[in-house]
Scaffold this motif. Structure first.
Motif, PDB file in Angstrom:
ATOM      1  N   ARG A 323      28.014  18.915  60.949  1.00 18.24           N
ATOM      2  CA  ARG A 323      26.692  18.277  60.994  1.00 18.24           C
ATOM      3  C   ARG A 323      26.725  16.808  61.390  1.00 18.24           C
ATOM      4  O   ARG A 323      25.657  16.189  61.482  1.00 18.24           O
ATOM      5  CB  ARG A 323      26.019  18.383  59.621  1.00 18.24           C
ATOM      6  N   GLN A 326      24.309  15.530  63.999  1.00 17.53           N
ATOM      7  CA  GLN A 326      22.865  15.721  63.803  1.00 17.53           C
ATOM      8  C   GLN A 326      22.168  14.463  63.298  1.00 17.53           C
ATOM      9  O   GLN A 326      20.933  14.378  63.351  1.00 17.53           O
ATOM     10  CB  GLN A 326      22.622  16.882  62.839  1.00 17.53           C
ATOM     11  N   HIS A 329      19.513  12.596  65.265  1.00 18.17           N
ATOM     12  CA  HIS A 329      18.187  13.180  65.497  1.00 18.17           C
ATOM     13  C   HIS A 329      17.281  13.108  64.272  1.00 18.17           C
ATOM     14  O   HIS A 329      16.171  13.634  64.311  1.00 18.17           O
ATOM     15  CB  HIS A 329      18.337  14.651  65.902  1.00 18.17           C
ATOM     16  N   PHE A 341      17.526  18.984  55.383  1.00 17.07           N
ATOM     17  CA  PHE A 341      18.748  18.318  55.848  1.00 17.07           C
ATOM     18  C   PHE A 341      19.346  17.445  54.751  1.00 17.07           C
ATOM     19  O   PHE A 341      20.568  17.396  54.569  1.00 17.07           O
ATOM     20  CB  PHE A 341      18.407  17.474  57.080  1.00 17.07           C
TER      21      PHE A 341
END
Length: 440
Positions: A323, A326, A329, A341
């Protein structure tokens, strides 16, 4: 009763029975360095049988090597008979031992700073190998010939790196040369013993220096050869002005707190492990590492399984590696997705990984600052509240568990996280409309 006082009582009982009893090894070293030892070892002229008679019920597991574990007031103290070791034919353990004198016992130990004795009553330091001088100059040196010490037990190669990095000592030149020479002999050592020493290096201070010493010595090639591929793997300079992937990783390790948990340190160490195999260059010269996060998670899992780390730790590290890209974003995520998340058990460690990832390269803090702000905002309510709808609601309406079943519950939770369900009744109304759409 603290560990020191407990060990002192045991030493006194040995002395009163006519035996010489001295504090030995790491506890002496640590006290001289101003660090309170967590446990104490006693070296004695008493044989294991004599120790067991004085302390019945003690642990005899190491009695063959002259070692007895005595439990006293909640503390475990290792009491070892002065000894000399026989030959080390397998490069791991002595074939035999003979009980001996303090001088001979000191001579068979690994490093001079670990071969000191202390009189428990007077505090007098007994030094047969020059350990006091090495403590003063902060030098790590083997007792006697370094080639002999490392041939006796190849795990000492890793222990040398651990002590040098954790204590901030300099490796004496002959000792360092012997580590490089005998690095291949680490293959004789079980992966579990290697893993444990490696973990101690990673969870102590100067861990980045530890990685550098492991790499320069060739020891890393024995148990984590993938790390060497990071050296010379260049990156886009506009994003990584610090240099290649290896340099980037070392800087990140240096930036972590000394008390960082092992899972986080391993995630930092392995987060870019797949950049070398995924590296491509566009026609315009732009360097890319497409998919290195996904492949990196697989590689991290394989590496940690090879080293026989616990499954729970492997899962956490692989997840964090998967992850780490990520985070760029997060400011574009819908509220529901962002809450999910941030709701993972590893998120706080992932946030720290992201912080040092950026601080060691481009210096951007926008996404980190955004997430810290959102943490404060979400602290006022559960990041993932109890779902207003559950499987029983769907079953009551005639549905059976299936991919559609799961999809409906996920969509319902998303609506709830987005704030569109003020109550359970509104959630049930949404569900009824989902299953039987109302035609205007």
């Amino acid at each position: 009763m603290n560990p020191h006082d407990s060990a002192l009582k045991l030493a006194r009982k040995l002395s009163q029975a006519g035996h010489l009893a001295l504090f030995a090894g790491g506890c002496v070293r640590d006290r001289l360095l101003g660090v309170e030892p967590k446990d104490y070892d006693i070296a004695t002229s008493a044989t294991p049988q004599e120790v067991l008679r004085l302390f019945p019920g003690s642990n005899e597991v190491g009695a063959h090597f002259g070692v007895v574990i005595v439990r006293h007031h909640g503390h475990a103290t290792e009491i070892a008979t002065f000894r000399t070791d026989g030959s080390y034919k397998d490069g791991r353990r002595p074939e035999s031992v003979e009980f001996s004198t303090p001088e001979e016992d000191a001579a068979r130990r690994d490093f001079t700073i670990n071969a000191l004795f202390e009189n428990p009553e007077t505090g007098e330091i007994i030094d047969h190998v020059g350990g006091l001088a090495d403590l003063q100059t902060r030098t790590l040196r083997t007792v006697g010939n370094p080639e002999d010490r490392f041939q006796e037990d190849a795990l000492r190669l890793l222990r040398a790196v651990r002590f040098a990095t954790r204590l901030g000592f300099t490796l004496e030149p002959a000792t360092w040369a012997a580590i490089q020479q005998f690095a291949p002999s680490l293959q004789r050592i079980s992966v579990e013993r290697i893993r444990d020493e490696f973990s101690r290096i990673l969870t102590g201070p100067h861990r980045a220096l530890g990685i550098e010493l492991l790499t320069r010595s060739g020891l890393i090639d024995i148990f984590l050869p993938e790390l060497r591929d990071l050296i010379g793997c260049d990156q886009p300079p506009q994003w990584h002005p610090e240099g290649d992937v290896y340099t980037h990783t070392r800087i990140m390790l240096d930036m972590l707190d000394d008390e960082a948990p092992l899972a986080l340190v391993l995630a930092v160490l392995l987060h870019d492990i797949a950049k070398p195999p995924t590296r491509t260059v566009d026609p315009d010269g732009r360097i890319r590492f497409n998919g290195h996060d996904a492949l990196g998670a697989t590689m991290a899992e394989n590496i940690l399984r090879r080293l026989k780390y616990p499954n729970s730790l492997i899962d956490d590290v692989a997840f964090m590696v998967s992850r780490h890209m990520q985070f760029m974003h997060v400011q574009d995520m819908r509220t529901a997705k962002l809450k999910r998340f941030m709701a993972t058990p590893t998120f706080i460690q992932e946030l720290e990984l992201h912080r040092v990832d950026c601080a060691s390269s481009n210096g951007f803090t926008d996404n980190y600052d955004f997430l810290v702000s959102k943490r404060g905002e979400f602290d006022n309510s559960p990041t993932l509240p109890t779902p207003l709808l559950n499987g029983r609601d769907l079953i009551a309406r005639g549905l059976s568990p299936s991919p559609t079943f799961r999809e409906i519950l996920d969509d319902a939770l998303t609506e709830q996280l987005e704030g569109r369900f003020p109550s359970r009744d509104s959630a049930l109304a949404w569900l009824d409309n989902r299953l039987n759409p109302q035609v205007p």
